[in-house]
Scaffold this active site. Structure first.
Site, PDB file in Angstrom:
ATOM      1  N   GLY A 118       0.737  -1.341  -0.046  1.00 30.99           N
ATOM      2  CA  GLY A 118      -0.028   0.042  -0.026  1.00 30.99           C
ATOM      3  C   GLY A 118       0.764   1.253   0.001  1.00 30.99           C
ATOM      4  O   GLY A 118       0.310   2.199   0.647  1.00 30.99           O
ATOM      5  N   SER A 119       1.864   1.303  -0.612  1.00 32.98           N
ATOM      6  CA  SER A 119       2.638   2.566  -0.717  1.00 32.98           C
ATOM      7  C   SER A 119       1.851   3.675  -1.475  1.00 32.98           C
ATOM      8  O   SER A 119       2.009   4.785  -1.220  1.00 32.98           O
ATOM      9  CB  SER A 119       4.215   2.472  -1.224  1.00 32.98           C
ATOM     10  OG  SER A 119       4.040   2.208  -2.629  1.00 32.98           O
TER      11      SER A 119
ATOM     12  N   ARG B 283     -16.337 -15.314  -8.464  1.00 31.80           N
ATOM     13  CA  ARG B 283     -15.727 -13.783  -8.886  1.00 31.80           C
ATOM     14  C   ARG B 283     -16.757 -12.923  -8.761  1.00 31.80           C
ATOM     15  O   ARG B 283     -16.825 -11.886  -8.024  1.00 31.80           O
ATOM     16  CB  ARG B 283     -14.999 -13.581 -10.087  1.00 31.80           C
ATOM     17  CG  ARG B 283     -13.476 -13.271  -9.955  1.00 31.80           C
ATOM     18  CD  ARG B 283     -12.917 -13.403 -11.469  1.00 31.80           C
ATOM     19  NE  ARG B 283     -13.327 -12.267 -12.160  1.00 31.80           N
ATOM     20  CZ  ARG B 283     -13.208 -11.776 -13.337  1.00 31.80           C
ATOM     21  NH1 ARG B 283     -13.240 -12.805 -14.292  1.00 31.80           N
ATOM     22  NH2 ARG B 283     -13.172 -10.520 -13.960  1.00 31.80           N
TER      23      ARG B 283
ATOM     24  N   ASN C 161      -7.380   2.918 -11.658  1.00 29.60           N
ATOM     25  CA  ASN C 161      -6.243   1.933 -11.141  1.00 29.60           C
ATOM     26  C   ASN C 161      -4.795   2.763 -11.635  1.00 29.60           C
ATOM     27  O   ASN C 161      -4.889   3.811 -12.734  1.00 29.60           O
ATOM     28  CB  ASN C 161      -6.496   0.939 -11.945  1.00 29.60           C
ATOM     29  CG  ASN C 161      -5.472  -0.258 -11.532  1.00 29.60           C
ATOM     30  OD1 ASN C 161      -4.959  -0.338 -10.445  1.00 29.60           O
ATOM     31  ND2 ASN C 161      -4.856  -0.971 -12.689  1.00 29.60           N
TER      32      ASN C 161
ATOM     33  N   HIS D  28      -1.001   1.378 -13.079  1.00 30.37           N
ATOM     34  CA  HIS D  28      -0.161   0.505 -13.801  1.00 30.37           C
ATOM     35  C   HIS D  28       1.195   0.880 -13.867  1.00 30.37           C
ATOM     36  O   HIS D  28       1.418   2.031 -14.487  1.00 30.37           O
ATOM     37  CB  HIS D  28      -0.869   0.153 -14.791  1.00 30.37           C
ATOM     38  CG  HIS D  28      -0.129  -0.970 -15.614  1.00 30.37           C
ATOM     39  ND1 HIS D  28      -0.286  -2.555 -15.002  1.00 30.37           N
ATOM     40  CD2 HIS D  28       0.686  -1.229 -16.490  1.00 30.37           C
ATOM     41  CE1 HIS D  28       0.401  -3.072 -15.813  1.00 30.37           C
ATOM     42  NE2 HIS D  28       1.103  -2.728 -16.659  1.00 30.37           N
TER      43      HIS D  28
ATOM     44  N   ASP E 215     -11.904  -0.656 -16.914  1.00 32.92           N
ATOM     45  CA  ASP E 215     -13.133  -1.276 -17.618  1.00 32.92           C
ATOM     46  C   ASP E 215     -12.951  -3.062 -17.554  1.00 32.92           C
ATOM     47  O   ASP E 215     -12.123  -3.392 -16.590  1.00 32.92           O
ATOM     48  CB  ASP E 215     -12.997  -0.890 -19.002  1.00 32.92           C
ATOM     49  CG  ASP E 215     -11.905  -1.196 -19.726  1.00 32.92           C
ATOM     50  OD1 ASP E 215     -10.970  -2.042 -19.460  1.00 32.92           O
ATOM     51  OD2 ASP E 215     -11.783  -0.929 -21.049  1.00 32.92           O
TER      52      ASP E 215
ATOM     53  N   VAL F 296      -7.781  -6.150 -19.091  1.00 31.91           N
ATOM     54  CA  VAL F 296      -6.811  -5.943 -18.098  1.00 31.91           C
ATOM     55  C   VAL F 296      -6.222  -4.726 -18.660  1.00 31.91           C
ATOM     56  O   VAL F 296      -5.280  -4.867 -19.607  1.00 31.91           O
ATOM     57  CB  VAL F 296      -6.121  -7.442 -18.180  1.00 31.91           C
ATOM     58  CG1 VAL F 296      -4.836  -7.079 -17.263  1.00 31.91           C
ATOM     59  CG2 VAL F 296      -6.799  -8.458 -17.776  1.00 31.91           C
TER      60      VAL F 296
ATOM     61  N   LYS G 108       8.232   6.048  -7.327  1.00 33.02           N
ATOM     62  CA  LYS G 108       8.405   7.365  -6.967  1.00 33.02           C
ATOM     63  C   LYS G 108       7.286   8.002  -7.877  1.00 33.02           C
ATOM     64  O   LYS G 108       6.442   9.275  -7.488  1.00 33.02           O
ATOM     65  CB  LYS G 108       9.684   7.625  -7.221  1.00 33.02           C
ATOM     66  CG  LYS G 108      10.118   8.871  -6.279  1.00 33.02           C
ATOM     67  CD  LYS G 108      11.898   8.948  -6.042  1.00 33.02           C
ATOM     68  CE  LYS G 108      11.857  10.386  -5.517  1.00 33.02           C
ATOM     69  NZ  LYS G 108      13.114  11.243  -6.441  1.00 33.02           N
TER      70      LYS G 108
ATOM     71  N   GLU H 179       4.858   7.020  -9.539  1.00 32.38           N
ATOM     72  CA  GLU H 179       3.557   6.976  -9.134  1.00 32.38           C
ATOM     73  C   GLU H 179       2.931   7.611  -7.881  1.00 32.38           C
ATOM     74  O   GLU H 179       1.716   8.258  -8.101  1.00 32.38           O
ATOM     75  CB  GLU H 179       3.294   5.299  -8.744  1.00 32.38           C
ATOM     76  CG  GLU H 179       3.654   4.390  -9.957  1.00 32.38           C
ATOM     77  CD  GLU H 179       3.524   2.849  -9.313  1.00 32.38           C
ATOM     78  OE1 GLU H 179       2.574   2.616  -8.773  1.00 32.38           O
ATOM     79  OE2 GLU H 179       4.196   2.104 -10.013  1.00 32.38           O
TER      80      GLU H 179
HETATM   81  C1  GRF Z   1       2.239  -0.462  -8.004  1.00 27.17           C
HETATM   82  O1  GRF Z   1       3.499  -0.685  -8.799  1.00 27.17           O
HETATM   83  C2  GRF Z   1       1.133  -0.404  -9.009  1.00 27.17           C
HETATM   84  O2  GRF Z   1       1.394   0.362 -10.057  1.00 27.17           O
HETATM   85  C3  GRF Z   1       0.618  -1.712  -9.209  1.00 27.17           C
HETATM   86  O3  GRF Z   1       0.844  -2.238  -8.181  1.00 27.17           O
HETATM   87  C4  GRF Z   1       1.881  -1.667  -7.181  1.00 27.17           C
HETATM   88  C5  GRF Z   1       1.362  -1.503  -5.860  1.00 27.17           C
HETATM   89  O4  GRF Z   1       2.325  -0.965  -4.978  1.00 27.17           O
HETATM   90  N1  GRF Z   1      -0.767  -1.575  -9.503  1.00 27.17           N
HETATM   91  P1  GRF Z   1       2.096  -0.453  -3.557  1.00 27.17           P
HETATM   92  O5  GRF Z   1       1.165  -1.606  -2.856  1.00 27.17           O
HETATM   93  O6  GRF Z   1       1.168   0.874  -3.785  1.00 27.17           O
HETATM   94  O7  GRF Z   1       3.198  -0.183  -2.903  1.00 27.17           O
END
Ligand code: GRF
Length: 213
Positions: A30-31, A84, A126, A128, A160, A163, A191, A193
């Site tokens: 969860g960073s 699911r 989301n 990625h 959506d 994937v 970083k 992100e």
């Molecule tokens: C991140 O790289 C994010 O892009 C991907 O999963 C990772 C999650 O990292 N979807 P964190 O748990 O937020 O540290």
């Protein structure tokens, strides 16, 4: 004096009932969630996080982090016998109780199915760790290294049924260095992100607010 001013400004921005509500979904450390919660606390991301949900206990350090920061956090796991769709229906029902403006996936590892998508249309985002549409799916950083690209980055997109295929809201570019390993590249992307996610959520919440009468 300045810190009192900062405190009051931060309180004003976060005053109950005024800010849009978000729910954050995680599966791991969860960073990204922590970066979002910090910006909320600072009053720079003008939102209230009413709930953090993790679908995993093992390794979900993020749940403990959210609680330690004073946010409500719950573990909601898929049961073995549950499909699911049934799980996503249960998840959507729980999230609806929070009446969120936006659901924010931050390292949430489950692919969302129809009941979640239908419950929050255009309202799930989301992040990625690649420049989509390149390198969707798992281990995007390793995919980028294996391919030999010289730049990669991160993408924030609407969720959506595919994937990592939803409409792109923002991207951040990160260089790939000759000596990079999966770990060093992942760290550099992470970083980027942390800096891009809260800004993009803020902008998207503003867009939603303008469209909502
Ligand atoms: C991140 O790289 C994010 O892009 C991907 O999963 C990772 C999650 O990292 N979807 P964190 O748990 O937020 O540290």
């Amino acid at each position: 004096m300045n810190s009192l001013k900062d405190f009051l400004l931060s309180w004003y921005r976060r005053r109950p009932g005024k800010a849009p509500r978000i729910v954050i979904l995680i599966s791991g450390r969860g960073s990204n969630m922590r970066a979002l919660l910090e910006k909320i606390r600072e009053g720079r991301l003008r939102a209230e996080c009413s709930l953090v949900i993790s679908d995993r206990e093992a390794g979900a350090g993020g749940l403990a982090v959210a609680r330690a920061m004073g946010f409500k956090a719950e573990l909601i796991q898929k049961r073995k016998e549950e499909s699911r769709e049934a799980f996503d229906r249960r998840l959507a029902e729980r999230i609806k109780k929070e009446n969120p403006t936006l659901v924010v996936c931050a390292g949430y590892l489950r692919i969302l199915s129809e009941p979640m998508l239908a419950a929050f249309p255009q309202r799930i985002v989301n992040i990625h760790p690649s420049l989509l549409p390149a390198f969707p799916g798992l281990r995007a950083q390793k995919q980028a290294l294996d391919y030999g690209v010289k730049v990669t980055g991160c993408t924030i997109h609407l969720v959506d049924a595919g994937v990592d295929t939803g409409k792109i809201l923002a991207q951040g570019v990160v260089p790939v260095l000759a000596k990079d390993t999966e770990e060093t590249l992942s760290r550099r992307i992470l970083k980027a992100e942390h800096d891009l996610y809260w800004r993009t959520v803020q902008k998207y919440l503003e867009r939603i607010a303008q469209k909502t009468p």
